[in-house]
Design a protein around this motif. Structure first.
Motif, short mmCIF file in Angstrom:
data_model
loop_
_atom_site.label_atom_id
_atom_site.label_comp_id
_atom_site.label_asym_id
_atom_site.label_seq_id
_atom_site.Cartn_x
_atom_site.Cartn_y
_atom_site.Cartn_z
N VAL A 117 0.84 -1.20 0.00
CA VAL A 117 0.00 0.00 0.00
C VAL A 117 0.87 1.25 0.00
CG1 VAL A 117 -1.62 1.35 1.40
CG2 VAL A 117 -2.00 -1.09 1.06
N LEU A 118 1.91 1.27 0.83
CA LEU A 118 2.78 2.45 0.90
C LEU A 118 3.55 2.67 -0.40
CD1 LEU A 118 4.23 2.30 4.51
CD2 LEU A 118 2.38 3.71 3.62
N VAL A 119 4.05 1.60 -0.99
CA VAL A 119 4.78 1.74 -2.25
C VAL A 119 3.84 2.23 -3.35
CG1 VAL A 119 5.94 0.43 -4.07
CG2 VAL A 119 6.59 0.10 -1.70
N GLY A 120 2.63 1.67 -3.39
CA GLY A 120 1.65 2.12 -4.38
C GLY A 120 1.29 3.59 -4.20
N ALA A 121 1.11 4.01 -2.96
CA ALA A 121 0.79 5.42 -2.70
C ALA A 121 1.95 6.33 -3.06
CB ALA A 121 0.41 5.60 -1.23
N ALA A 122 3.16 5.89 -2.77
CA ALA A 122 4.34 6.70 -3.12
C ALA A 122 4.50 6.81 -4.63
CB ALA A 122 5.59 6.09 -2.49
N THR A 135 3.99 10.01 -9.52
CA THR A 135 3.45 10.16 -10.87
C THR A 135 2.69 11.47 -11.00
OG1 THR A 135 3.26 7.76 -11.05
CG2 THR A 135 1.99 9.08 -12.59
N ARG A 136 1.93 11.85 -9.99
CA ARG A 136 1.16 13.09 -10.03
C ARG A 136 2.07 14.30 -10.02
NH1 ARG A 136 -3.67 11.44 -5.97
NH2 ARG A 136 -4.68 10.04 -7.41
N LYS A 137 3.20 14.22 -9.29
CA LYS A 137 4.11 15.37 -9.26
C LYS A 137 4.82 15.57 -10.59
CE LYS A 137 5.14 15.45 -4.35
NZ LYS A 137 6.15 15.27 -3.32
#
Length: 135
Positions: free
Chosen positions: A121-126, A131-133
């Motif tokens: 979950v943390l890797v996916g969120a990171a 990607t958004r930045k």
């Protein structure tokens, strides 16, 4: 060295703002621990700190605020059998007692798998945050 002899205020405007933006949330963390548990208070503090002070995105802040306190619960309460404050009795009876019973009765592989799922979950969120930045 001796005390400063500038004659100016002990804490300037910027120092006061920093003290309020960090000190008040830490005070609330300690205050709320007895009422909503260490884990929920930690989640709120992490969410505030990451989102407001760290200026991270909502996805990463939410993931960190959810996963890290859960890992702390698994480590202290389940693995080490050392409990942290769990707040008022209704929270302990409604959430932590059934959750603790589940993990204590489960096979030995369940807790490590939960740690790994939290890492996913943390890797996916990171990755989503990065990607958004870049866009």
């Amino acid at each position: 060295t001796g005390p400063a002899k500038t004659g100016g205020p002990y804490l300037d405007r910027h120092g006061s703002i920093v003290l309020l933006t960090v000190g008040v949330p830490v005070f609330l963390l300690v205050l709320l621990t007895d009422y909503i548990s260490m884990y929920f208070a930690m989640a709120l503090f992490l969410f505030y700190y990451l989102l407001v002070l760290g200026r991270h995105g909502i996805v990463l802040s939410t993931a960190m605020a959810g996963v890290l306190p859960f890992w702390m619960y698994l480590f202290f309460d389940i693995t080490m059998t050392r409990t942290l404050p769990k707040g008022v009795l209704s929270i302990e009876d409604g959430i932590y007692t059934p959750l603790g019973n589940f993990f204590r009765q489960a096979d030995g592989w369940v807790t490590p798998v939960c740690f790994l799922l939290g890492a996913v979950v943390l890797v996916g969120a990171a990755m989503a945050s990065r990607t958004r930045k870049e866009e």
